[in-house]
Design a protein around this motif. Structure first.
Motif, PDB file in Angstrom:
ATOM      1  N   THR A  39       0.849  -1.194   0.000  1.00 36.81           N
ATOM      2  CA  THR A  39       0.000   0.000   0.000  1.00 36.81           C
ATOM      3  C   THR A  39       0.882   1.240   0.000  1.00 36.81           C
ATOM      4  O   THR A  39       1.985   1.239   0.542  1.00 36.81           O
ATOM      5  N   ASN A  40       0.402   2.294  -0.598  1.00 37.75           N
ATOM      6  CA  ASN A  40       1.134   3.554  -0.664  1.00 37.75           C
ATOM      7  C   ASN A  40       1.077   4.214   0.707  1.00 37.75           C
ATOM      8  O   ASN A  40      -0.006   4.526   1.200  1.00 37.75           O
ATOM      9  N   PRO A  41       2.232   4.448   1.353  1.00 37.94           N
ATOM     10  CA  PRO A  41       2.208   5.053   2.679  1.00 37.94           C
ATOM     11  C   PRO A  41       1.821   6.536   2.662  1.00 37.94           C
ATOM     12  O   PRO A  41       1.487   7.108   3.685  1.00 37.94           O
ATOM     13  N   HIS A  42       1.864   7.168   1.483  1.00 35.89           N
ATOM     14  CA  HIS A  42       1.522   8.590   1.361  1.00 35.89           C
ATOM     15  C   HIS A  42       0.512   8.767   0.228  1.00 35.89           C
ATOM     16  O   HIS A  42       0.841   9.260  -0.843  1.00 35.89           O
ATOM     17  N   PRO A  43      -0.739   8.366   0.445  1.00 32.59           N
ATOM     18  CA  PRO A  43      -1.735   8.521  -0.610  1.00 32.59           C
ATOM     19  C   PRO A  43      -2.012   9.983  -0.928  1.00 32.59           C
ATOM     20  O   PRO A  43      -1.804  10.859  -0.089  1.00 32.59           O
ATOM     21  N   ALA A  44      -2.479  10.225  -2.137  1.00 31.49           N
ATOM     22  CA  ALA A  44      -2.813  11.593  -2.548  1.00 31.49           C
ATOM     23  C   ALA A  44      -3.996  12.105  -1.723  1.00 31.49           C
ATOM     24  O   ALA A  44      -4.911  11.360  -1.405  1.00 31.49           O
ATOM     25  N   MET A  61      -7.497  13.685  -0.712  1.00 35.71           N
ATOM     26  CA  MET A  61      -8.795  13.557  -1.348  1.00 35.71           C
ATOM     27  C   MET A  61      -9.326  14.899  -1.850  1.00 35.71           C
ATOM     28  O   MET A  61     -10.162  14.957  -2.728  1.00 35.71           O
ATOM     29  N   SER A 104      -2.014  19.242  -3.511  1.00 36.80           N
ATOM     30  CA  SER A 104      -0.830  18.387  -3.550  1.00 36.80           C
ATOM     31  C   SER A 104       0.184  18.728  -2.558  1.00 36.80           C
ATOM     32  O   SER A 104       0.418  19.501  -1.890  1.00 36.80           O
TER      33      SER A 104
END
Length: 63
Positions: A52-57, A59, A63
């Motif tokens: 899993t991406n530890p730093h999701p974009a 919502m 940015s």
């Protein structure tokens, strides 16, 4: 000076790949065995789950 080796330390040692490629088979086999021994073999053949991406974009679109 006391040096202790765990069982398999030599087994997991990957030789440096020769620039001419003369030790390719040994390098490849040791690499694959080492990765599999560490429990990461499924990442090489794409059968494991992607991490899993530890730093999701965010919502909210920032940015």
């Amino acid at each position: 000076m006391s040096v202790t080796n765990k069982l398999g330390d030599d087994f997991l040692r990957i030789p440096k790949l020769d620039a001419a490629g003369t030790n390719w088979v040994v390098y490849r086999d040791r690499f694959l065995l080492s990765i599999d021994a560490c429990g990461l073999g499924e990442h090489l053949d794409s059968t494991g789950e992607a991490p899993t991406n530890p730093h999701p974009a965010p919502m909210d679109g920032s940015s």
